[in-house]
Design an enzyme around this catalytic site. Sequence first.
Site, PDB file in Angstrom:
ATOM      1  N   GLU A 130       0.811  -1.226   0.000  1.00 42.29           N
ATOM      2  CA  GLU A 130       0.000   0.000   0.000  1.00 42.29           C
ATOM      3  C   GLU A 130       0.838   1.267   0.000  1.00 42.29           C
ATOM      4  OE1 GLU A 130      -0.730  -2.620   1.933  1.00 42.29           O
ATOM      5  OE2 GLU A 130      -2.783  -3.181   1.410  1.00 42.29           O
ATOM      6  N   HIS A 160      -9.109  -5.168  11.083  1.00 36.31           N
ATOM      7  CA  HIS A 160      -9.708  -5.071   9.743  1.00 36.31           C
ATOM      8  C   HIS A 160     -11.034  -4.309   9.732  1.00 36.31           C
ATOM      9  CE1 HIS A 160      -6.669  -7.915   8.734  1.00 36.31           C
ATOM     10  NE2 HIS A 160      -7.159  -8.239   7.564  1.00 36.31           N
TER      11      HIS A 160
END
Lengths: 409, 350
Positions: B79, B148
């Site tokens: 990322e 998450h």
Amino acid sequence: MNPSAPAAAQSSVPPTLPQHPEGSIYHITSSKVHMPGTNGAAKPGAKPAGGARASDSVPNATMIKWLRDMILIREFENRCAQAYQQAKIGGFCHLYLGQEALAVGTINSINHDDPIVTAYRDHGHALARGMSPRACMAEMFGKLAGCAKGKGGSMHMFDKPNWNFGGHGIVGAQTPLGAGLAFAAKYELEVMKRSVDGSPAKKKVSLAYLGDGALNQGALHEAMNLAGLWGLPVIFVVENNRYSMGTAIERGTTMAHDLPAKGRAYGMESMTIDGQDIRNLYDHFKPLVDRCREAQRPAFVDLLTYRYQGHSMSDPQKYRVKDEVEMFKSRDSIALLEQHLLTERKCISEADVDAIVAECRALSEDSVNFAESAPMPGLEELYSDVYQNIQPNLSPTREYVHGAKNELL
Amino acid sequence: MPTAFADIDFSKPLPSATGDRQIQFREALREAMSEEMRKDDRVFLMGEEVAYYNGAYKVSQGMLEEFGPQRIIDSPISENGFAGLAVGAAMYGLRPIIEFMSWSFSLVAADQLLNNVPKMLYMSGGQWGCPIVFRGNNGAGGQLGSTHSWTVESMYATVPGLKIAIPSNPYDAKGLLKTAIVDNDPVFFLESERMLSDKGHVPEEEYYIPFGKAALRRGDWSGERDSDITLVSFGRPVNFCIDAADELEKDGIVCDVLDMRTVRPLDIDSIIQSIKRTNKIVVVDQCWPFASIASEVVTQVCEKAFDYLDHQPVRVNTDDVPTPYAKNLEMEYLPHKGKIMAAVKSVVRR
């Protein structure tokens, strides 16, 4: 897929490094690092494949211009140091003294519209790319006439007309941007079949500069992986001045004796080049640029250099001995090129050199005078350049505005 | 020809949101991206699994086939690397759409997202902005545990230079995403895994929803009947507010439900307009309460409409604990209809 890496390129390199009195804190002694022959590849004075030196074909006038650009950086940085000590420059100020050949040599190996991006020791790149000393100094003085209208400071020399995508403050964070610049240039070529401004697309090479300290940042390794994976035409140029702030390279970086191993791990052509001798730098770097441009692929270069000043202006430099600094100064990049032009090419005289120094000194002085008398940004600049498409209620406390036009554009 | 932000007439009324062209939230997102990509070859989509896998959540299904691997680009799990790559590409002149499989994973790219993306225009004295759309799932996806289940809006919204859109239905998802793609500023576009299969009418005709204009989901601006309370929310919890309002109406409590659509810009004007006739406000926000968007709304209401309030503002946030895994605990942790109704009833006593 990994092109065989040419032998590391070194010219005359000093014998052994003086030892720090507290040498025991170094896991590996400095003398083992980056000295010729330690990785079995480096050969002093090695010539690039093919025999001919690329720098031999550089016209005298061009090489004199290189000398002039290096001297300008030297004089400019000396002025910065002075202005910083007089508290006219605020914040952090990282000087490029000692590393002048790197910016000048690498930038003269690429085209004007090849994008570059660098870290915070960025004045040298800005000047070598063609920014006026006035815009550069005014930025550090926090004036509206600065390249970033006084909003960036020493670490943020942005220059759109000269394809300089900025100095960046967070160590390593500029390296994915370098991959992105290369990605965009390749995207123009292969997907859009034209450039973003509508002109014909061409094969470009981007340079992403980093210091040796950034070798240990994740961002660099992600950027190198993406570049290797997608064949992005970017060269990661490590300006290896041996220290990340006060930490000697072998105290913070694995494989310090063979940094190109890191580039090879990501499938790219990688080499070490002695960057203090600009001719040697050009001999190896220019053909590498040409290969990367032609094949549209990345590379990794470990450019050996040394900074004469501390990490920033506030650095007492307790981590290295004076002899070490003096030793590197004895192989000063400006002196080496000057010597070549005076005695080997015989294309300039001592008087010419004096004239160049005088010109650069005058330009640097002028930049300080200009910066000093230039107006501060108006307070409306505080609220400008935050958004391009301004709309109501973006902020609870302020309405944003469109600011003054950047002087550079 | 690309649509330029400056050429969009945002004063034009939007097409009807009711009709029988029912498509999923994910299809609406796909339509927005595909339409803009057809018009503008500077736009590309990059992210994990967006191409050959057809999208981890099938948002980009079929796009590889139409646009090819050079514009629908599978990235490695990297990322920080590809967020930074997007910054460089956007500065150069392209218009990247970056998909985060989850906004939870954006945290490893935080330096690029917090330092470079929002500040580049300012740091460069106006020379370079970052016209990038970062988009992906935000909020608890359903028993995904603590790492998450991030709701990132309160954390990112604090940085000037960003715009943040949070649609609550397919119609808005398409119209807001199309605006995000043509906007010259960076836009963080927050979707929800739990809404991707939601269906709603999305008209055939092209439309761009302006940022900073809330939609009134329940209640009536005409003033025929003043509502009892203003419910403010954005993203998925808007739907819980609508459910709560419908239920409360049976008890004779009428709610204005304001769907903010974007939180930066924040349409405080509509909130105040509503408060002027309800004099009460409950803010529903799926971020933690401390320094949340709800806190910001309440602050601005107190600053700008204090005299209109008959009751202190009330917030319904997720509980101030890490997101739990156990189903019952996660349910209790999130804002839901029951919590919203209880909050409203604590303010509107009947």
